[in-house]
Design a protein around this motif. Structure first.
Motif, short mmCIF file in Angstrom:
data_model
loop_
_atom_site.label_atom_id
_atom_site.label_comp_id
_atom_site.label_asym_id
_atom_site.label_seq_id
_atom_site.Cartn_x
_atom_site.Cartn_y
_atom_site.Cartn_z
N ARG A 159 0.74 -1.29 0.10
CA ARG A 159 -0.01 -0.03 0.07
C ARG A 159 0.90 1.26 -0.14
NH1 ARG A 159 -1.75 3.16 4.12
NH2 ARG A 159 -3.72 4.17 3.78
N ALA A 160 2.10 1.34 0.76
CA ALA A 160 2.68 2.50 0.76
C ALA A 160 3.50 2.54 -0.56
CB ALA A 160 3.89 2.40 2.12
N GLU A 161 3.94 1.50 -1.04
CA GLU A 161 4.69 1.70 -2.31
C GLU A 161 3.65 2.30 -3.51
OE1 GLU A 161 5.79 -2.31 -3.93
OE2 GLU A 161 7.29 -2.33 -2.35
N LYS A 162 2.11 1.84 -3.41
CA LYS A 162 1.44 2.34 -4.20
C LYS A 162 1.25 3.78 -4.32
CE LYS A 162 -3.49 1.85 -5.84
NZ LYS A 162 -4.68 1.25 -5.33
N ILE A 163 1.19 4.23 -2.72
CA ILE A 163 0.94 5.58 -2.57
C ILE A 163 2.02 6.30 -2.99
CG2 ILE A 163 0.82 7.39 -0.52
CD1 ILE A 163 -1.11 5.19 0.75
N HIS A 164 3.42 5.85 -2.92
CA HIS A 164 4.52 6.58 -3.08
C HIS A 164 4.65 6.78 -4.66
CE1 HIS A 164 8.90 7.66 -3.00
NE2 HIS A 164 9.08 6.76 -4.02
N ARG A 165 4.13 5.63 -5.62
CA ARG A 165 4.20 5.90 -6.98
C ARG A 165 3.05 6.69 -7.63
NH1 ARG A 165 4.28 -0.01 -7.07
NH2 ARG A 165 2.07 0.00 -7.46
#
Length: 192
Positions: A39-45
């Motif tokens: 989820r954090a990776e997606k938000i970062h992208r």
């Protein structure tokens, strides 16, 4: 890379039929960590793409593939987290996950901060459980001391209430009947 090894490890745990509570809790908590990292990776992208779009004024992100952020938890830290997870009781699993999610939302954590927050949440729960266990032990000790003192008190009061128990049985001649009466209520003789 870490996420794939994390999910491989969890699938390996699921493939084993005789699972202990520790394995189930560890599996559940590591899956939650993996999901929060994704989820954090997606938000970062999404944030990176939004920043690029704002700088350029035009959105060409649909033309290019999104770069993947490859965050890995070091193997030593991964083992430490799994060991901490195994110390959590099944009844604490749900509240721990809720607290972990709440902390991530409150601090809007980056990828690198999520494992640290997870570790601190685990340590907090373990410490809290140890304190509660110490309080339970102290309560049990206090209750057993109180129970012992109450039993001694009741024994003393019985002896004080019926000090002439033997004499009344000998004097009455009926024996058993007098003994029953003495146990239920002392006999009062009024002498004038």
């Amino acid at each position: 890379m870490f996420l794939s090894s994390l999910f491989d490890w969890s699938e390996h745990c699921l493939a084993l039929t005789p699972r202990t509570e520790e394995e189930l809790v560890t599996n559940t908590l590591t899956l939650e960590l993996g999901l929060q990292l994704k989820r954090a990776e997606k938000i970062h992208r999404e944030r990176t793409a939004e920043c690029k779009r704002l700088k350029q004024g035009v959105d060409y992100s649909w033309l290019m593939a999104q770069p993947k952020v490859d965050y890995r938890i070091p193997p030593g830290e991964q083992l430490e987290l799994q060991e901490l997870c195994s110390k959590i009781k099944p009844s604490q699993c749900g509240p721990l996950i809720l607290r972990f999610r709440k902390l991530i939302r409150e601090f809007e954590s980056d990828l690198s901060e999520i494992p640290r927050i997870f570790r601190l949440t685990l340590l907090d729960f373990i410490e809290q459980e140890e304190e509660e266990e110490a309080q339970r032990i102290l309560r049990r000790q206090a209750d057993s001391k109180r129970g012992n003192s109450l039993s001694a008190l009741t024994l003393r009061t019985r002896l004080k209430i019926n000090p002439f128990c033997q004499d009344s049985i000998k004097e009455s001649g009926t024996g058993l009947l007098a003994a029953r009466r003495v146990r239920s209520m002392p006999e009062f003789n009024i002498r004038e």
